[in-house]
Design a protein around this motif. Structure first.
Motif, short mmCIF file in Angstrom:
data_model
loop_
_atom_site.label_atom_id
_atom_site.label_comp_id
_atom_site.label_asym_id
_atom_site.label_seq_id
_atom_site.Cartn_x
_atom_site.Cartn_y
_atom_site.Cartn_z
N LEU A 102 0.80 -1.22 0.00
CA LEU A 102 0.00 0.00 0.00
C LEU A 102 0.84 1.27 0.00
CD1 LEU A 102 -2.82 -0.81 2.58
CD2 LEU A 102 -3.16 -0.25 0.19
N ASN A 103 1.89 1.27 0.81
CA ASN A 103 2.68 2.48 0.99
C ASN A 103 4.07 2.08 1.50
OD1 ASN A 103 2.35 1.95 3.85
ND2 ASN A 103 0.38 3.00 3.73
N TYR A 104 4.86 3.08 1.85
CA TYR A 104 6.25 2.85 2.27
C TYR A 104 6.32 1.94 3.49
CZ TYR A 104 10.89 3.94 4.13
OH TYR A 104 12.16 3.84 4.63
N TRP A 105 5.52 2.25 4.51
CA TRP A 105 5.59 1.46 5.75
C TRP A 105 5.06 0.05 5.52
CZ3 TRP A 105 8.85 3.68 8.63
CH2 TRP A 105 8.93 5.07 8.67
N HIS A 106 4.08 -0.08 4.67
CA HIS A 106 3.56 -1.41 4.35
C HIS A 106 4.60 -2.23 3.59
CE1 HIS A 106 0.14 -4.08 2.68
NE2 HIS A 106 0.32 -4.36 3.96
N GLU A 129 15.08 6.10 -3.26
CA GLU A 129 15.47 6.00 -4.66
C GLU A 129 16.92 5.56 -4.83
OE1 GLU A 129 13.91 5.70 -8.08
OE2 GLU A 129 12.80 7.22 -6.96
N GLU A 130 17.79 6.01 -3.91
CA GLU A 130 19.21 5.69 -4.04
C GLU A 130 19.50 4.21 -3.87
OE1 GLU A 130 18.25 6.36 0.21
OE2 GLU A 130 17.83 7.45 -1.66
N ASP A 133 18.82 0.88 -7.41
CA ASP A 133 19.76 0.21 -8.32
C ASP A 133 20.37 -1.01 -7.67
OD1 ASP A 133 19.27 2.03 -10.29
OD2 ASP A 133 21.05 3.24 -9.92
N ASP A 134 20.70 -0.92 -6.39
CA ASP A 134 21.30 -2.05 -5.69
C ASP A 134 20.30 -3.20 -5.55
OD1 ASP A 134 23.47 -3.31 -4.07
OD2 ASP A 134 21.95 -3.17 -2.49
N VAL A 135 19.04 -2.86 -5.23
CA VAL A 135 18.02 -3.91 -5.10
C VAL A 135 17.79 -4.61 -6.44
CG1 VAL A 135 15.57 -4.33 -4.64
CG2 VAL A 135 16.85 -2.79 -3.16
N LEU A 136 17.72 -3.83 -7.52
CA LEU A 136 17.49 -4.43 -8.84
C LEU A 136 18.70 -5.26 -9.29
CD1 LEU A 136 15.64 -1.55 -10.72
CD2 LEU A 136 14.69 -3.50 -9.48
N VAL A 148 9.40 -6.36 -3.20
CA VAL A 148 8.17 -5.69 -2.80
C VAL A 148 8.19 -4.27 -3.37
CG1 VAL A 148 6.68 -5.06 -0.86
CG2 VAL A 148 8.25 -7.01 -0.65
N GLN A 149 7.04 -3.78 -3.81
CA GLN A 149 7.01 -2.45 -4.41
C GLN A 149 5.63 -1.82 -4.30
OE1 GLN A 149 5.51 -1.99 -8.12
NE2 GLN A 149 4.28 -3.55 -7.10
#
Length: 219
Positions: A102-106, A129-130, A133-136, A148-149
């Motif tokens: 739903l959101n950032y905390w979720h 945002e920073e 790239d590392d997650v991808l 999760v997104q």
């Protein structure tokens, strides 16, 4: 507006092996206890029929469902079961889960739920945002089981081993729902409609009004 000169249905794309076959796993409990947001913390119990009816008509109910720990645990456990079954059937351990939040905390809550069950999970969000790239990079290197997104990985994002879509959020409109489900439709084995690798699974709760989105998508 222009004149349509060519049309290629998704159903035919599935039959020809250009995109994955899809199935839905709908979590539909016989009854459900929930706390209505802003309702003074009073717990209510509703039947299976009421779960689906309220999911279609009551936005407060939908939000209560997708933010409850019990529902999240059910969706997470079911999606993991589907992932493990897919990996065992195909022998391909690179299949992964993509989850919507739903959101950032979720996002953090969903990520931690998967990690608590021993899976490697991470999230992407515009607030960090920073770190994207590392997650991808970790996703591409098969160092993650779950990503999760919140509507971050949209049209054009391509990772063919995303095969299980865990819907932990609400989709009020068909278009963003199709965008999300589309992330698990890239084929693993090209031009091979019968490949066991070319199947995608969508997991959602009956109380989140996703059944109608799924029905519209099939139409």
């Amino acid at each position: 507006e222009g004149r349509i000169i060519y049309s290629f249905p998704v159903a035919r794309a599935i039959q020809d092996g250009y995109v994955k076959r899809l199935k839905a796993v709908v979590l539909n409990p016989a009854s459900l206890k929930f706390v209505r947001l802003g309702g003074g913390g009073v717990e209510e119990e509703v039947s299976r029929e009421e779960v689906q009816r309220l999911g279609e008509s009551d936005a407060d109910f939908r939000r209560s469902i997708v933010t409850s720990k019990e529902t999240l645990a059910t969706i997470v456990d079911c999606s993991i079961q589907q992932l493990q079954q897919l990996r065992e059937t195909t022998g391909e351990n690179r299949h992964k889960i993509i989850a919507s939040a739903l959101n950032y905390w979720h996002c953090i809550q969903v990520k931690e739920a998967y990690e608590a069950r021993g899976l490697r999970a991470a999230y992407v969000h515009s607030r960090e945002e920073e770190a994207t790239d590392d997650v991808l990079r970790r996703l591409e290197n098969n160092e993650l089981d779950v990503i999760v997104q919140v509507r971050k990985l949209g049209e054009g994002f391509d990772h063919k081993y995303l095969s299980v879509a865990a819907i932990c959020s609400i989709f009020s409109n068909l278009s963003p729902f199709i965008q999300f489900v589309g992330r698990i439709m890239r084929v693993v084995d090209r031009d091979n409609p019968t490949s066991l690798n070319n199947q995608g699974i969508v997991v959602f709760h009956a109380g989140a009004n996703i059944a109608r989105r799924w029905s519209d998508f099939k139409d």
